[in-house]
Design an enzyme around this catalytic site. Structure first.
Site, mmCIF file in Angstrom:
data_model
loop_
_atom_site.group_PDB
_atom_site.id
_atom_site.type_symbol
_atom_site.label_atom_id
_atom_site.label_comp_id
_atom_site.label_asym_id
_atom_site.label_seq_id
_atom_site.Cartn_x
_atom_site.Cartn_y
_atom_site.Cartn_z
ATOM 1 N N ARG A 56 0.836 -1.215 0.000
ATOM 2 C CA ARG A 56 0.000 0.000 0.000
ATOM 3 C C ARG A 56 0.866 1.259 0.000
ATOM 4 O O ARG A 56 0.462 2.304 -0.499
ATOM 5 C CB ARG A 56 -0.989 -0.010 1.180
ATOM 6 C CG ARG A 56 -1.802 1.270 1.276
ATOM 7 C CD ARG A 56 -3.195 1.100 1.907
ATOM 8 N NE ARG A 56 -3.249 0.186 3.029
ATOM 9 C CZ ARG A 56 -2.760 0.444 4.246
ATOM 10 N NH1 ARG A 56 -2.190 1.607 4.501
ATOM 11 N NH2 ARG A 56 -2.847 -0.459 5.204
ATOM 12 N N TYR A 108 -13.735 18.132 -15.771
ATOM 13 C CA TYR A 108 -14.153 16.726 -15.920
ATOM 14 C C TYR A 108 -15.288 16.400 -14.937
ATOM 15 O O TYR A 108 -15.234 16.774 -13.764
ATOM 16 C CB TYR A 108 -12.923 15.849 -15.661
ATOM 17 C CG TYR A 108 -13.161 14.367 -15.763
ATOM 18 C CD1 TYR A 108 -13.501 13.790 -16.975
ATOM 19 C CD2 TYR A 108 -13.029 13.558 -14.650
ATOM 20 C CE1 TYR A 108 -13.708 12.430 -17.073
ATOM 21 C CE2 TYR A 108 -13.229 12.192 -14.739
ATOM 22 C CZ TYR A 108 -13.576 11.635 -15.950
ATOM 23 O OH TYR A 108 -13.784 10.290 -16.034
ATOM 24 N N ASP A 161 -5.071 19.129 -14.957
ATOM 25 C CA ASP A 161 -5.418 17.758 -15.337
ATOM 26 C C ASP A 161 -4.948 17.603 -16.787
ATOM 27 O O ASP A 161 -5.534 18.180 -17.706
ATOM 28 C CB ASP A 161 -6.930 17.553 -15.194
ATOM 29 C CG ASP A 161 -7.364 16.114 -15.487
ATOM 30 O OD1 ASP A 161 -6.664 15.431 -16.274
ATOM 31 O OD2 ASP A 161 -8.402 15.692 -14.955
ATOM 32 N N LYS A 173 -5.997 6.465 -19.823
ATOM 33 C CA LYS A 173 -6.225 6.973 -21.175
ATOM 34 C C LYS A 173 -4.960 6.787 -22.028
ATOM 35 O O LYS A 173 -4.586 5.665 -22.305
ATOM 36 C CB LYS A 173 -6.707 8.423 -21.093
ATOM 37 C CG LYS A 173 -7.776 8.674 -20.018
ATOM 38 C CD LYS A 173 -9.098 7.978 -20.293
ATOM 39 C CE LYS A 173 -10.041 8.002 -19.097
ATOM 40 N NZ LYS A 173 -10.315 9.276 -18.489
HETATM 41 C C1 LIG Z 1 -10.860 9.708 -17.243
HETATM 42 C C2 LIG Z 1 -10.479 11.035 -16.677
HETATM 43 C C3 LIG Z 1 -10.258 11.201 -15.294
HETATM 44 C C4 LIG Z 1 -10.502 10.095 -14.298
HETATM 45 O O1 LIG Z 1 -9.700 9.026 -14.476
HETATM 46 P P1 LIG Z 1 -10.083 7.490 -14.094
HETATM 47 O O2 LIG Z 1 -8.820 6.804 -14.406
HETATM 48 O O3 LIG Z 1 -11.240 7.137 -14.953
HETATM 49 O O4 LIG Z 1 -10.436 7.483 -12.650
HETATM 50 C C5 LIG Z 1 -9.872 12.445 -14.845
HETATM 51 N N1 LIG Z 1 -9.713 13.485 -15.691
HETATM 52 C C6 LIG Z 1 -9.943 13.372 -17.016
HETATM 53 C C7 LIG Z 1 -9.770 14.566 -17.878
HETATM 54 C C8 LIG Z 1 -10.323 12.146 -17.551
HETATM 55 O O5 LIG Z 1 -10.556 12.049 -18.868
#
Ligand SMILES: *Cc1c(COP(=O)(O)O)cnc(C)c1O
Length: 391
Positions: free
Chosen positions: A56, A108, A180, A205
């Site tokens: 962890r 988001y 982000d 992503k």
């Molecule tokens: C998908 C996404 C997230 C969240 O990520 P997860 O891996 O799905 O928890 C945060 N910010 C943006 C811009 C995203 O596209």
């Protein structure tokens, strides 16, 4: 201790294609393995020289991925988490009751939900503004938020926010700027170089890129922020699994290659859509018609893999279009090798009232393409067919 980081000093100025393959390749022991193994262990023998104790709070696969991601984001530190949302949680949970987050209004959806439905209860306040309107930047000095929270490009409207400009204003206060960086990717945009204090990525992503893992990370050059991220990982239980970290490490090795093709395909699709009669709007950061095109060209090295278009059709016709597509699967998420298409009005933004949605440009006929790395001719042929062309 020299195993995990020895490539760092040997390759100070290498390119992302090289760094992603050679950084974070430690913990191979004396086996001669070319690829580090997965450390499927929950705990470690007390007193080991690398200082591991319990997964962890750390694991060789996390450390390898940290190294790789810090290199790609051009930052000093990275901390990996079990999801992008866990990474967001790590940052916001370091605030205290009464602190303010000044966020971009097109943030988001899950960030919005987390702030509104979780952290609000603990006294963290949020205010939303349109950061493409420079007069709103004054609010940063006026309200002195603990965090300024932006994304660029935004989802789904692909607004481009001036990271460097907002970093400068934020640093006149005691606040920190969070970017982000998920939509842009670690390859095309480097928020820390532009002055951001924290760069957050959903590695789900583009970093992993194969739509088979959920993961996240936070990168920073500040030791104090890094300490908070490491604390959040273990204290809140936000860590990823060793196997997922290993998969993301593997994916990251081809991120530069993949993102180049995503961008090339997306630009070609955007150009084709723009030449198509009857569409109300096509938006892509590197199209001349994008309202912040020159800013996009300054802070990104190419336009990324997302294109949006307003088909100018009824809801039924739009849904029929989506169903006729063969290579674009209708699904949430983005950044995977395969093309996806999303209908924000009925999917990601279904809970937003229609007038609010349409007010910001999310109409019933808006579609978002996450353009994959298939052959572009096949993708354009697919869209052409779905729009009703017979040849
Ligand atoms: C998908 C996404 C997230 C969240 O990520 P997860 O891996 O799905 O928890 C945060 N910010 C943006 C811009 C995203 O596209």
């Amino acid at each position: 201790m020299d195993i995990p980081n020895n490539s760092q000093s040997a390759l100070p100025a290498a390119h992302p294609e090289t760094l992603s393959i050679h950084r974070g390749q430690g913990y191979k022991g004396d086996t001669g393995a070319v690829i580090p193994p997965v450390y499927l262990t929950s705990t470690f023998e007390h007193g080991n020289p690398e200082g591991f104790d319990y997964t962890r709070s750390g694991n060789p696969n996390f450390r390898n991925l940290n190294d790789q991601l810090a290199a790609l984001e051009k930052g000093e530190f990275a901390t990996v988490f079990g999801s992008g949302v866990a990474a967001i949680t790590a940052i916001i949970s370091s605030l205290k009751s009464g602190d303010l987050v000044l966020a971009e209004e097109n943030v988001y959806g899950c960030t919005y939900r987390l702030l509104a439905q979780v952290f609000e209860k603990f006294g963290v306040k949020t205010r939303y503004v349109d950061f493409t309107d420079r007069s709103n930047w004054e609010l940063i000095e006026e309200l002195a938020p603990a965090l300024v929270w932006i994304e660029s490009p935004t989802n789904p409207l692909l607004k481009i926010i001036d990271i460097q400009g907002i970093a400068e204003v934020t640093h006149r206060t005691d606040g920190s700027l969070v970017v982000d960086n998920t939509f842009a990717s670690s390859i095309l945009q480097h928020p820390l170089e532009l002055g951001a204090d924290l760069s957050l990525i959903s590695t789900t992503k583009y970093t992993n890129g194969h739509s088979d893992v959920i993961g996240g990370a936070v990168c920073t050059n500040h030791a104090a922020w890094q300490e908070k991220m490491v604390f959040a990982q273990k204290a809140l239980g936000l860590q990823p699994s060793p196997f997922d970290s290993w998969l993301v490490s593997r994916g990251a090795k081809t991120e530069a290659l993949r993102v180049a093709r995503h961008s090339e395909n997306a630009l070609a699709l955007a150009n084709w859509l723009e030449s198509e009669a009857g569409l109300l709007m096509v938006r892509y950061p590197f199209l001349d018609s994008h309202p912040q095109c020159s800013l996009a060209r300054q802070q990104m090295t190419s336009g990324g893999g997302i294109v949006i278009a307003d088909l100018g059709k009824s809801v039924d016709e739009t849904v029929a279009f989506l169903k006729r597509l063969r290579y674009f699967t209708m699904a949430e998420s983005l950044g995977g090798i395969e093309s996806l298409v999303c209908h924000p009005a009925s999917m990601t933004h279904a809970s937003v009232p229609r007038d609010v949605r349409e007010g910001v440009g999310i109409t019933d006929s808006l579609v978002r393409f996450s353009v994959g790395i298939e052959h572009i001719d096949d993708l354009i042929a697919d869209v052409k067919y779905a729009l009703g062309h017979t040849h």
